[in-house]
Write an enzyme that holds these catalytic residues in place. Sequence first.
Site, PDB file in Angstrom:
ATOM      1  N   SER A   1       0.829  -1.209   0.000  1.00  0.00           N
ATOM      2  CA  SER A   1       0.000   0.000   0.000  1.00  0.00           C
ATOM      3  C   SER A   1       0.864   1.260   0.000  1.00  0.00           C
ATOM      4  O   SER A   1       2.013   1.260   0.450  1.00  0.00           O
ATOM      5  CB  SER A   1      -0.909   0.024   1.229  1.00  0.00           C
ATOM      6  OG  SER A   1      -1.795  -1.064   1.211  1.00  0.00           O
TER       7      SER A   1
HETATM    8  N1  SAM Z   1      -1.259  -4.707   4.047  1.00  0.00           N
HETATM    9  C1  SAM Z   1      -0.495  -4.982   2.847  1.00  0.00           C
HETATM   10  C2  SAM Z   1       0.890  -4.445   2.911  1.00  0.00           C
HETATM   11  O1  SAM Z   1       1.242  -3.802   3.887  1.00  0.00           O
HETATM   12  O2  SAM Z   1       1.628  -4.730   1.958  1.00  0.00           O
HETATM   13  C3  SAM Z   1      -1.161  -4.494   1.605  1.00  0.00           C
HETATM   14  C4  SAM Z   1      -2.263  -5.362   1.256  1.00  0.00           C
HETATM   15  S1  SAM Z   1      -2.796  -5.443  -0.410  1.00  0.00           S
HETATM   16  C5  SAM Z   1      -3.306  -3.785  -0.735  1.00  0.00           C
HETATM   17  C6  SAM Z   1      -4.300  -6.349  -0.087  1.00  0.00           C
HETATM   18  C7  SAM Z   1      -4.082  -7.777   0.322  1.00  0.00           C
HETATM   19  O3  SAM Z   1      -5.306  -8.330   0.764  1.00  0.00           O
HETATM   20  C8  SAM Z   1      -3.585  -8.663  -0.817  1.00  0.00           C
HETATM   21  O4  SAM Z   1      -2.391  -9.283  -0.448  1.00  0.00           O
HETATM   22  C9  SAM Z   1      -4.712  -9.661  -0.992  1.00  0.00           C
HETATM   23  O5  SAM Z   1      -4.274 -10.942  -1.400  1.00  0.00           O
HETATM   24  C10 SAM Z   1      -5.318  -9.688   0.385  1.00  0.00           C
HETATM   25  N2  SAM Z   1      -6.696 -10.180   0.464  1.00  0.00           N
HETATM   26  C11 SAM Z   1      -7.733  -9.994  -0.382  1.00  0.00           C
HETATM   27  N3  SAM Z   1      -8.837 -10.598   0.084  1.00  0.00           N
HETATM   28  C12 SAM Z   1      -8.498 -11.189   1.261  1.00  0.00           C
HETATM   29  C13 SAM Z   1      -9.207 -11.970   2.213  1.00  0.00           C
HETATM   30  N4  SAM Z   1     -10.499 -12.281   2.076  1.00  0.00           N
HETATM   31  N5  SAM Z   1      -8.540 -12.404   3.305  1.00  0.00           N
HETATM   32  C14 SAM Z   1      -7.228 -12.113   3.482  1.00  0.00           C
HETATM   33  N6  SAM Z   1      -6.500 -11.383   2.603  1.00  0.00           N
HETATM   34  C15 SAM Z   1      -7.135 -10.920   1.501  1.00  0.00           C
END
Ligand code: SAM
Length: 215
Positions: free
Chosen positions: A64
């Site tokens: 992010s």
């Molecule tokens: N917090 C992260 C970082 O610091 O790098 C950024 C996260 S990225 C914007 C969003 C993440 O949410 C992705 O890795 C995606 O695979 C995950 N994601 C999407 N749906 C999800 C779910 N239902 N449960 C857990 N993770 C999920």
Amino acid sequence: MEDSYKHRGMRKALVRTLKQKGIHDQKVLEAINNVPRHFFFDNALLPHAYQDKAFPIGEGQTISQPYTVAFQSEKLEVAPGHKVLEVGTGSGYQACILLEMGADVYTIEFNKILYERTRKFLPKMGYKAHFFHGDGSQGLPRHAPYDRIIVTAGAPSVPKSLISQLAIGGILIIPVGDSSTQQMIRITRVGEKKVKKETFDYFSFVPLKGEEGWK
Ligand code: SAM
């Protein structure tokens, strides 16, 4: 993994940018100042590490934007010792910021490859979180309740499971909207069946998948 004078200088400049953009919580700014974001990037991509931008981390996902991480962290009002659930581990950068703020971090990731990668990588940086693989749109009931829950992917609505896993007085921060933009929402569980809802700016996250996300 080297954290040189030059890297620290780039981080200080990023902190100044975040202050100019309205982040004032000293604990958040200190955490940003302490976490070497360039460790999450290949050497050749160093110039990108301290720009205020999201960046691809593979698997169609992103680390992010620092402003977004700072904004969510500020609104989460984390105090040392808080048990925090993060939905969407991704690169692990947000988890490091929460750990720097003194939280006990439970983080869940849907993508198996990212889960494995980050679970192995963060301890190498000296950060200890509890890592889980699965659908975080339904929270992580076996370790509930949580003082704080942060969702780092865009949801179509606020998952009921997440509210039910908040401690009384607990706070949930989650972006809610369609696939292109989402409004940041803060839910405070003020009583067993009572919540307070606040709305903030618009952001753009990758979608929250799963049972209580985008199916
Ligand atoms: N917090 C992260 C970082 O610091 O790098 C950024 C996260 S990225 C914007 C969003 C993440 O949410 C992705 O890795 C995606 O695979 C995950 N994601 C999407 N749906 C999800 C779910 N239902 N449960 C857990 N993770 C999920």
